[in-house]
Design a protein around this motif. Structure first.
Motif, short mmCIF file in Angstrom:
data_model
loop_
_atom_site.label_atom_id
_atom_site.label_comp_id
_atom_site.label_asym_id
_atom_site.label_seq_id
_atom_site.Cartn_x
_atom_site.Cartn_y
_atom_site.Cartn_z
N ALA A 67 0.81 -1.22 0.00
CA ALA A 67 0.00 0.00 0.00
C ALA A 67 0.85 1.27 0.00
O ALA A 67 0.37 2.33 -0.38
CB ALA A 67 -0.94 0.00 1.20
N SER A 68 2.11 1.18 0.39
CA SER A 68 2.97 2.36 0.38
C SER A 68 3.38 2.75 -1.04
O SER A 68 4.01 3.78 -1.24
CB SER A 68 4.21 2.13 1.23
OG SER A 68 5.03 1.14 0.66
N GLN A 69 3.01 1.95 -2.05
CA GLN A 69 3.33 2.27 -3.43
C GLN A 69 2.28 3.17 -4.08
O GLN A 69 2.37 3.46 -5.26
CB GLN A 69 3.46 0.98 -4.25
CG GLN A 69 4.61 0.12 -3.82
CD GLN A 69 4.58 -1.23 -4.50
OE1 GLN A 69 3.63 -1.61 -5.13
NE2 GLN A 69 5.67 -1.96 -4.34
N ILE A 70 1.28 3.59 -3.32
CA ILE A 70 0.25 4.49 -3.84
C ILE A 70 0.58 5.91 -3.39
O ILE A 70 0.89 6.15 -2.23
CB ILE A 70 -1.14 4.08 -3.32
CG1 ILE A 70 -1.50 2.69 -3.82
CG2 ILE A 70 -2.20 5.07 -3.75
CD1 ILE A 70 -2.83 2.20 -3.34
N ASP A 103 14.01 10.63 -10.00
CA ASP A 103 13.43 9.33 -10.34
C ASP A 103 12.33 8.97 -9.36
O ASP A 103 12.37 9.31 -8.19
CB ASP A 103 14.50 8.23 -10.38
CG ASP A 103 15.19 8.04 -9.03
OD1 ASP A 103 15.20 9.00 -8.23
OD2 ASP A 103 15.70 6.95 -8.79
N ALA A 104 11.32 8.28 -9.86
CA ALA A 104 10.18 7.90 -9.04
C ALA A 104 10.49 6.61 -8.29
O ALA A 104 10.80 5.59 -8.88
CB ALA A 104 8.95 7.70 -9.92
N LYS A 105 10.45 6.68 -6.98
CA LYS A 105 10.66 5.49 -6.17
C LYS A 105 9.88 5.65 -4.87
O LYS A 105 9.55 6.75 -4.46
CB LYS A 105 12.13 5.24 -5.89
CG LYS A 105 12.81 6.37 -5.15
CD LYS A 105 14.29 6.10 -4.99
CE LYS A 105 14.97 7.32 -4.41
NZ LYS A 105 16.39 7.22 -4.43
N THR A 106 9.57 4.55 -4.25
CA THR A 106 8.84 4.58 -2.99
C THR A 106 9.72 4.04 -1.88
O THR A 106 10.71 3.36 -2.12
CB THR A 106 7.57 3.72 -3.07
OG1 THR A 106 7.94 2.37 -3.32
CG2 THR A 106 6.63 4.20 -4.14
N ILE A 107 9.34 4.34 -0.66
CA ILE A 107 10.00 3.76 0.50
C ILE A 107 9.12 2.59 0.94
O ILE A 107 7.98 2.80 1.32
CB ILE A 107 10.14 4.79 1.63
CG1 ILE A 107 10.98 5.97 1.15
CG2 ILE A 107 10.74 4.15 2.86
CD1 ILE A 107 11.00 7.13 2.10
N SER A 113 9.18 -7.46 8.86
CA SER A 113 10.29 -8.00 8.08
C SER A 113 11.59 -7.74 8.84
O SER A 113 11.60 -7.10 9.89
CB SER A 113 10.35 -7.36 6.69
OG SER A 113 10.73 -6.01 6.80
N ARG A 114 12.69 -8.23 8.30
CA ARG A 114 13.98 -8.03 8.97
C ARG A 114 14.40 -6.56 8.98
O ARG A 114 15.19 -6.14 9.81
CB ARG A 114 15.04 -8.86 8.27
CG ARG A 114 14.82 -10.35 8.43
CD ARG A 114 15.94 -11.10 7.76
NE ARG A 114 17.20 -10.85 8.41
CZ ARG A 114 17.82 -11.70 9.20
NH1 ARG A 114 17.28 -12.88 9.42
NH2 ARG A 114 18.96 -11.41 9.76
N GLY A 115 13.88 -5.77 8.06
CA GLY A 115 14.26 -4.37 7.99
C GLY A 115 13.40 -3.46 8.84
O GLY A 115 13.52 -2.24 8.76
N ALA A 116 12.50 -4.01 9.67
CA ALA A 116 11.61 -3.19 10.49
C ALA A 116 12.41 -2.41 11.53
O ALA A 116 13.47 -2.84 11.99
CB ALA A 116 10.57 -4.07 11.16
#
Length: 138
Positions: A67-70, A103-107, A113-116
């Motif tokens: 959902a963070s890609q919206i 450039d278009a990118k999302t976080i 996950s392990r990156g939390a």
């Protein structure tokens, strides 16, 4: 779950390619009008003949979706917070700020996950662990 007549009419309206694409990714078939495409390539659709609160949906470009890609304007539209889509309302449309990358990118959302994010304490603990002491036998 949909009826067989609705499924067959959607097959007729969207075609075989999009029909099987929708079955793989959203588990249902929907036919609607394309409202717009955001800068990430996500496609937004609307069909007011569907059930209430199921009339708007997104087809993600990247199918490891989150959902963070919206974008925020599209998120407000898809969650029924506003009536007009960002393509119709200039206040919701994306405008690149001076400090943003070109450039278009999302976080991505790293929850569960392990990156939390994991906070840690820098304060000395008020409770100390009990350490047993053994007295030598005589």
């Amino acid at each position: 779950m949909s009826t067989i007549t609705r499924t067959l009419s959607n097959l007729w309206r969207v075609g075989f390619k999009d029909y099987f694409h929708q079955l793989n990714y959203i588990g249902d078939t929907k036919a609607g009008t394309l409202i717009g495409v955001d800068r990430f390539g996500n496609k937004y659709f609307e069909n007011n003949e569907e059930l209430p609160l199921r009339t708007r949906w997104v087809d993600y470009k990247v199918h490891d979706f989150d959902a963070s890609q919206i974008e925020p304007g599209w998120h407000a539209w898809i969650s029924y917070a506003v009536d007009k889509a960002p393509t119709q309302d200039s206040a919701l449309a994306y405008k690149r700020r001076a400090w943003e990358d070109t450039d278009a990118k999302t976080i991505p959302n790293y929850t569960l996950s392990r990156g939390a994010y994991k906070p840690y304490s820098t304060v000395k603990s008020k409770i100390t662990m009990w350490e047993p002491t053994a007295v030598e036998r005589k």
